[in-house]
Design a protein around this motif. Structure first.
Motif, short mmCIF file in Angstrom:
data_model
loop_
_atom_site.label_atom_id
_atom_site.label_comp_id
_atom_site.label_asym_id
_atom_site.label_seq_id
_atom_site.Cartn_x
_atom_site.Cartn_y
_atom_site.Cartn_z
N SER A 21 0.83 -1.19 0.00
CA SER A 21 0.00 0.00 0.00
C SER A 21 0.88 1.25 0.00
O SER A 21 0.63 2.21 -0.73
N ALA A 22 1.91 1.23 0.83
CA ALA A 22 2.77 2.42 0.96
C ALA A 22 3.59 2.66 -0.30
O ALA A 22 3.61 3.77 -0.86
N GLY A 24 4.29 2.97 -3.85
CA GLY A 24 3.45 3.08 -5.04
C GLY A 24 3.91 4.23 -5.91
O GLY A 24 5.09 4.60 -5.90
N LEU A 25 2.96 4.80 -6.62
CA LEU A 25 3.30 5.94 -7.47
C LEU A 25 3.89 7.07 -6.65
O LEU A 25 4.70 7.85 -7.14
N GLY A 26 3.49 7.14 -5.37
CA GLY A 26 4.00 8.19 -4.50
C GLY A 26 5.51 8.17 -4.43
O GLY A 26 6.15 9.23 -4.37
N ASN A 27 6.10 6.99 -4.43
CA ASN A 27 7.55 6.89 -4.29
C ASN A 27 8.28 7.09 -5.61
O ASN A 27 9.28 7.78 -5.68
N TYR A 102 -5.26 8.85 -9.42
CA TYR A 102 -4.25 7.79 -9.36
C TYR A 102 -4.35 6.80 -10.54
O TYR A 102 -3.34 6.48 -11.17
N PHE A 221 1.14 10.99 1.98
CA PHE A 221 0.70 10.30 0.77
C PHE A 221 1.52 9.03 0.58
O PHE A 221 0.99 7.94 0.37
N SER A 222 2.83 9.17 0.68
CA SER A 222 3.69 8.04 0.39
C SER A 222 3.54 6.92 1.41
O SER A 222 3.61 5.74 1.07
N SER A 224 0.85 6.21 3.01
CA SER A 224 -0.58 5.85 3.11
C SER A 224 -1.17 6.23 4.46
O SER A 224 -1.93 5.46 5.05
N MET A 227 -5.58 8.73 6.34
CA MET A 227 -6.87 8.43 5.72
C MET A 227 -7.43 7.07 6.14
O MET A 227 -8.39 6.60 5.56
N LEU A 320 -6.55 1.76 -1.61
CA LEU A 320 -7.38 2.97 -1.60
C LEU A 320 -8.85 2.62 -1.86
O LEU A 320 -9.75 3.09 -1.17
#
Ligand code: PHE
Length: 468
Positions: A21-22, A24-27, A102, A221-222, A224, A227, A320
């Motif tokens: 989950s952590a 992802g695209l964020g990284n 996303y 965000f990165s 997760s 939320m 998500l």
């Protein structure tokens, strides 16, 4: 519902799910371009500060709240008081809005797998134009987004089963290996050292209040956080697991992938004379260039890289979507399939708007920005930070200290020597620090209308809390 209260099969399974989950695209997509847009090294230092001081503590808190209550985000808050359910719903809404852009980027990653294999990315000079033309096209990216979203729906509708965990277990290591290859390759290109200097020699002159918020938002965000995702994942965790250790592992995995992505991207970027501030296109332009410059089987590596990016994205977007679906199932008693497909249809519409906002509909704005930026700014700059601060306030000021201690030491059977430190950070430091950064940063958001809209949503949720 019954099935949801299952616990993770193994510690490794949980770690891969949480890390999936952590990471992802964020990284890989977002971190490098955020670094590029916020001045390089100074941003990285502030980012690491946010991760260590705020991110790690909040992750421990989310795991603890989830495992204690054995409920997903909204339910977990509700066990304390209905007044708090808005904080959980804010999280669900964040997940929903993140899913408004996303999958667009997820779709790009799928398309780039094929692009790499069909040789269309073999001419280094043309790669930037190819990207620009692709995302601005009104049809292709929308189709790929729909395909990407469909894969998510398929998985979540069946429940998150061994498939996705297994893919994570196999592909996460591949991702690491590939990032290391790209990094090493990037180092060998003449002119690479300028990129390293850019990353590691902080230039404080470009730092503003907005930089801190950008770093904090990126950390949430990165990882997760903010939320309810990690609350939900923590709720499936068995009572033997050591929460602080697991949080530390997930945070370390996540941060190392982000740094590796930066290391892979910047030396090559400078060597090729590209702009660090180019924004969301960065990874899609720099990585194919590195591999194209290898010649031979280079494009094959490029394809594998985008496969890995796709998988990293998928394991995140599934989580998500799951947060939204779990809310509808638990709180509104909608069955899993209906919840999944219903949410999916709405997400498809939001994502279509986001995708078109980068091309055909670029003139159409709402509160000063196109749809893609709208969902991005709303969640990353406003909702997640406030969601994280609310969780810290909830844990620090409303839950019983003994209960938290009991949860984090597994009923007193484990040592958690830093408990007092952690507790005080959560109770005092995070609310104040995040409060200040959020206040200063949010006030500096250029689109005032958007800012007020975001804050307005939170107020409305708080007022109607009992109905949520
Ligand atoms: N952490 C994911 C990423 O870095 C995105 C995400 C945010 C996933 C919030 C779940 C919850 O891409």
């Amino acid at each position: 519902m019954e099935q949801k209260r299952e616990s993770w099969g193994s510690r490794f399974g949980f770690l891969m799910a949480a890390a999936g989950s952590a990471v992802g695209l964020g990284n890989i997509w977002r971190f490098p371009y955020m670094t590029g847009m916020n001045g390089g090294g100074a941003f990285i230092v502030i980012y690491l500060g946010c991760v260590i001081l705020v991110g790690l503590s909040i992750m421990i808190a989310e795991f603890a709240v989830g495992r204690r209550t054995q409920l997903a985000a909204v339910g977990a808050y509700k066990t304390y008081s209905n007044k708090w359910s808005f904080a959980g719903v804010l999280g669900v809404l964040s997940g929903f809005f993140i899913m408004g852009f996303y999958p667009v980027v997820g779709g790009w990653s799928m398309y780039y797998i094929i692009k790499s294999l069909t040789g269309l990315l073999a001419v280094p000079e043309a790669i930037g134009d190819v990207f620009g033309a692709f995302i601005g096209n009104p049809v292709q990216p929308v189709i790929w987004m729909l395909v990407y979203l469909a894969v998510n729906l398929f998985i979540v509708a069946r429940g998150v089963q061994a498939g996705i965990e297994l893919a994570g277990k196999i592909l996460m290591p591949i991702l690491y290996v590939l990032l290391i290859i790209v990094t090493l390759k990037g180092f060998t290109i003449p002119g690479a050292s300028e990129g390293l200097r850019y990353l590691f020699v902080p230039n404080w002159s470009e730092v503003t209040g907005g930089t801190f918020l950008a770093a904090l938002g990126q950390a949430f965000f990165s990882l997760s956080l903010g939320m309810g995702c990690m609350i939900t994942y923590g709720s499936y965790l068995n009572k033997e697991e050591k929460l602080p250790n697991n949080a530390l592992i997930v945070v370390s995995l996540d941060t190392s992938v982000a740094l590796l992505a930066g290391l892979a991207m910047f030396p090559a970027l400078f060597a090729f004379g590209l702009e660090p501030t180019q924004g969301p296109g960065l990874v899609f332009v720099v990585v194919p260039q590195i591999f194209a410059s290898m010649g031979g089987i280079g494009p094959l590596f490029s394809a594998i890289f985008f496969v890995a990016l796709f998988i990293a994205a998928l394991t995140s977007s599934v989580s998500l979507l799951e947060v939204c679906v779990a809310y509808l199932m638990d709180e509104k008693k909608v069955d899993r399939r209906k919840a999944t497909y219903g949410t999916g249809v709405v997400m498809a519409i939001l994502c279509t708007l986001s995708s078109l906002s980068l091309g055909a509909m670029s003139g159409v704005t709402f509160l000063g920005v196109g749809a893609f930026d709208f969902f991005d700014i709303l969640t990353d700059k406003i909702f997640l930070a406030i969601g994280g601060a609310l969780l810290a306030i909830f844990a620090g000021w409303f839950l019983k200290k003994e209960d938290l201690k009991d949860e984090l030491t597994n009923g007193g059977t484990l040592q958690f020597g830093l408990f007092e430190v952690w507790y005080n950070v959560v109770k005092y430091v995070i609310p104040v620090l995040v409060g200040i950064v959020a206040a200063v940063g949010i006030a500096s958001i250029e689109q005032t209308g958007l800012m007020l809209f975001g804050l307005g949503i939170i107020v409305v949720l708080a007022i109607f809390s009992k109905k949520l």
